[in-house]
Scaffold this motif. Sequence first.
Motif, PDB file in Angstrom:
ATOM      1  N   PHE A 255      53.386  -1.683  47.635  1.00  0.00           N
ATOM      2  CA  PHE A 255      52.113  -1.758  48.352  1.00  0.00           C
ATOM      3  C   PHE A 255      51.865  -3.214  48.716  1.00  0.00           C
ATOM      4  O   PHE A 255      52.242  -4.124  47.972  1.00  0.00           O
ATOM      5  N   ASN A 256      51.171  -3.447  49.832  1.00  0.00           N
ATOM      6  CA  ASN A 256      51.049  -4.800  50.374  1.00  0.00           C
ATOM      7  C   ASN A 256      49.608  -5.100  50.787  1.00  0.00           C
ATOM      8  O   ASN A 256      48.781  -4.190  50.890  1.00  0.00           O
ATOM      9  N   THR A 257      49.335  -6.372  51.043  1.00  0.00           N
ATOM     10  CA  THR A 257      47.990  -6.800  51.422  1.00  0.00           C
ATOM     11  C   THR A 257      48.070  -7.706  52.643  1.00  0.00           C
ATOM     12  O   THR A 257      48.916  -8.602  52.703  1.00  0.00           O
ATOM     13  N   VAL A 258      47.186  -7.475  53.603  1.00  0.00           N
ATOM     14  CA  VAL A 258      47.152  -8.287  54.818  1.00  0.00           C
ATOM     15  C   VAL A 258      45.755  -8.845  55.037  1.00  0.00           C
ATOM     16  O   VAL A 258      44.771  -8.328  54.511  1.00  0.00           O
ATOM     17  N   TYR A 259      45.697  -9.928  55.818  1.00  0.00           N
ATOM     18  CA  TYR A 259      44.400 -10.403  56.318  1.00  0.00           C
ATOM     19  C   TYR A 259      44.481 -10.517  57.828  1.00  0.00           C
ATOM     20  O   TYR A 259      45.539 -10.839  58.387  1.00  0.00           O
ATOM     21  N   ALA A 260      43.366 -10.202  58.470  1.00  0.00           N
ATOM     22  CA  ALA A 260      43.259 -10.307  59.920  1.00  0.00           C
ATOM     23  C   ALA A 260      42.176 -11.332  60.250  1.00  0.00           C
ATOM     24  O   ALA A 260      41.086 -11.312  59.663  1.00  0.00           O
ATOM     25  N   ALA A 261      42.473 -12.220  61.181  1.00  0.00           N
ATOM     26  CA  ALA A 261      41.496 -13.185  61.679  1.00  0.00           C
ATOM     27  C   ALA A 261      41.000 -12.710  63.033  1.00  0.00           C
ATOM     28  O   ALA A 261      41.788 -12.253  63.870  1.00  0.00           O
ATOM     29  N   GLY A 262      39.701 -12.793  63.268  1.00  0.00           N
ATOM     30  CA  GLY A 262      39.168 -12.343  64.543  1.00  0.00           C
ATOM     31  C   GLY A 262      37.669 -12.400  64.588  1.00  0.00           C
ATOM     32  O   GLY A 262      37.052 -13.322  64.045  1.00  0.00           O
ATOM     33  N   THR A 263      37.075 -11.394  65.221  1.00  0.00           N
ATOM     34  CA  THR A 263      35.628 -11.342  65.400  1.00  0.00           C
ATOM     35  C   THR A 263      35.123  -9.949  65.055  1.00  0.00           C
ATOM     36  O   THR A 263      35.632  -8.952  65.570  1.00  0.00           O
ATOM     37  N   LEU A 264      34.129  -9.906  64.167  1.00  0.00           N
ATOM     38  CA  LEU A 264      33.516  -8.637  63.790  1.00  0.00           C
ATOM     39  C   LEU A 264      32.246  -8.414  64.600  1.00  0.00           C
ATOM     40  O   LEU A 264      31.356  -9.265  64.614  1.00  0.00           O
ATOM     41  N   ASN A 265      32.163  -7.282  65.277  1.00  0.00           N
ATOM     42  CA  ASN A 265      30.915  -6.803  65.880  1.00  0.00           C
ATOM     43  C   ASN A 265      30.571  -5.515  65.146  1.00  0.00           C
ATOM     44  O   ASN A 265      31.009  -4.436  65.536  1.00  0.00           O
ATOM     45  N   ILE A 266      29.820  -5.649  64.074  1.00  0.00           N
ATOM     46  CA  ILE A 266      29.584  -4.505  63.206  1.00  0.00           C
ATOM     47  C   ILE A 266      28.721  -3.451  63.892  1.00  0.00           C
ATOM     48  O   ILE A 266      28.889  -2.248  63.657  1.00  0.00           O
ATOM     49  N   GLU A 267      27.812  -3.867  64.759  1.00  0.00           N
ATOM     50  CA  GLU A 267      26.958  -2.891  65.441  1.00  0.00           C
ATOM     51  C   GLU A 267      27.769  -1.996  66.365  1.00  0.00           C
ATOM     52  O   GLU A 267      27.462  -0.813  66.535  1.00  0.00           O
ATOM     53  N   LYS A 268      28.841  -2.559  66.945  1.00  0.00           N
ATOM     54  CA  LYS A 268      29.717  -1.769  67.806  1.00  0.00           C
ATOM     55  C   LYS A 268      30.928  -1.213  67.065  1.00  0.00           C
ATOM     56  O   LYS A 268      31.809  -0.602  67.685  1.00  0.00           O
ATOM     57  N   LEU A 269      30.967  -1.446  65.754  1.00  0.00           N
ATOM     58  CA  LEU A 269      32.064  -0.949  64.917  1.00  0.00           C
ATOM     59  C   LEU A 269      33.418  -1.442  65.413  1.00  0.00           C
ATOM     60  O   LEU A 269      34.399  -0.694  65.487  1.00  0.00           O
ATOM     61  N   GLN A 270      33.489  -2.737  65.705  1.00  0.00           N
ATOM     62  CA  GLN A 270      34.723  -3.313  66.214  1.00  0.00           C
ATOM     63  C   GLN A 270      35.088  -4.571  65.429  1.00  0.00           C
ATOM     64  O   GLN A 270      34.221  -5.420  65.176  1.00  0.00           O
ATOM     65  N   PHE A 271      36.343  -4.661  65.039  1.00  0.00           N
ATOM     66  CA  PHE A 271      36.899  -5.926  64.565  1.00  0.00           C
ATOM     67  C   PHE A 271      38.036  -6.292  65.497  1.00  0.00           C
ATOM     68  O   PHE A 271      39.083  -5.639  65.509  1.00  0.00           O
ATOM     69  N   GLU A 272      37.798  -7.302  66.324  1.00  0.00           N
ATOM     70  CA  GLU A 272      38.769  -7.736  67.310  1.00  0.00           C
ATOM     71  C   GLU A 272      39.752  -8.693  66.648  1.00  0.00           C
ATOM     72  O   GLU A 272      39.404  -9.817  66.283  1.00  0.00           O
ATOM     73  N   VAL A 273      40.982  -8.246  66.468  1.00  0.00           N
ATOM     74  CA  VAL A 273      41.984  -9.020  65.738  1.00  0.00           C
ATOM     75  C   VAL A 273      42.688  -9.999  66.668  1.00  0.00           C
ATOM     76  O   VAL A 273      43.193  -9.624  67.726  1.00  0.00           O
ATOM     77  N   GLU A 274      42.706 -11.259  66.253  1.00  0.00           N
ATOM     78  CA  GLU A 274      43.442 -12.268  67.004  1.00  0.00           C
ATOM     79  C   GLU A 274      44.856 -12.448  66.453  1.00  0.00           C
ATOM     80  O   GLU A 274      45.804 -12.645  67.215  1.00  0.00           O
TER      81      GLU A 274
END
Length: 491
Positions: A255-274
């Motif tokens: 099992f593995n672990t990742v991190y994503a950097a980006g922008t969270l728009n929680i109201e629109k339920l979006q995490f835009e991953v860069e």
Amino acid sequence: MTTRYFEPKYRTILEAKEGELEALANKSAYDLWKPVYHIHPQYGLLNDPNGLAWFKGRYHVFYQWYPYGAYHGMKHWAHVSSENLAEFERHPVAITPVEDYESHGAYSGASLQVGDELYLFYTGNVKYDKEARDAHQCLAIMNEAGEIRKYEKNPLIEGVPEGYTGHVRDPKVFEQNGTYYMLLGAQRENKTGAIIVYQSPDALNWSFYGELSVNIDLEGYMWECPDYFELEGKDYLIFSPQGIDPSGENYHNVFNTVYAAGTLNIEKLQFEVEEYHELDKGFDFYAPQSFEADGKRLLYGWAGVGEVNFPTDENAWAHCLTLPRELVRKGNRLLQRPADSLSLLQGELLAEGSTQGAGQEALLDNTTAKAFRALISTTSTSDMSVQLFESENEHFEIRYDHDAKKVTVDRSGMTHVVEAAFGTTREVTLENGLSEIEVLVDHSIAEIFVNGGEAVFTCRVFPLNEEKKVAITSNSKTNYGIYSMKRGISR
């Protein structure tokens, strides 16, 4: 009511037989692989860090704990705390799963200070047979005096939303613009992983908000332990996807672990991953959780993996947490560095020097070679290697290939090799070559930080009880200093 599923391992600490817990503690207390400055269980199995917080002048660390042996059973929340993030005091069990809504364990979760209280959010696990299960999101509350009670109206969220299996767990709660949001690791009914979101006006009354859209080329069959935070103007999402395939230098553990950097728009339920990356490149790292204290973002991980046998199993204990790490932003990347507080545990200088040409060995005796901190700097103009736990019969190697700019850790030379089916080496190609390595060894764990946290390897290592040394070989100038480390937590 549906009959609850029963196995002997679903037994709380309150159901221990007379003398049973004392016998378990005595059996594991003097295991030669017990750490001295890493958080570990006195006996039984430790896994995910939970509820991390700086609250009312103390650092609080909770973790998943099964008391009766080195395997996964009825999970409790164990609790330790510290004034300095170095020396920890053990406390009575924080959460014991005695209620119907947590009949098969108090699973992982996170904390959030609300007013003068610390809210401990967790998942109540319920099983009906080996496959059928349900999940409830629950709350325990710690007051200023450190007293913990379960919320009288538990569960906060009963069951799982339509379209998802009973594998919904590990709440991460945060507040944004006056609204509380809860992220949960989830499995869709089509057996793919996701993160779902609930919202609340008061952190007590919750409603389903939807599934978080994360534009990432990873799927797997389950996403566990979501963590979200903002660091220096950038949003980060950490999660542990299960069931993803190896890719190049990445994702070679069960099992593995990742991190994503980006922008969270929680109201629109979006995490835009860069961009996204594996968080730790070692053999034994999973389910990390972060928290903020003194203006810093700190992180602990579970130094272990699921469903794997370890040499300590025979003494009825397993696993430990990583050391606390400070997260530092560099562009979109996260660097991980040992927390400054660890200097409080640093003891005497054991060895120092410089090697050039044929190399030089830094000798340690069998006692000091078990718990130490090594600081190594190099001009990085040639290959080099560091041998840990070196004896007549075994060694653990960190090597650097100058031409390929690649660091490799290799535990194939050890007698006790854990999880060999998933390989005995891990490697990282560095952007600009090697400049420094910091190694923290604690009996059965080595945490390796390369170039100030550009790459990190968490490795469980179980050396024989033999005379050991640390050997450094390099054809370019390499300086080293090796220091003893003091005990930071009781056996």
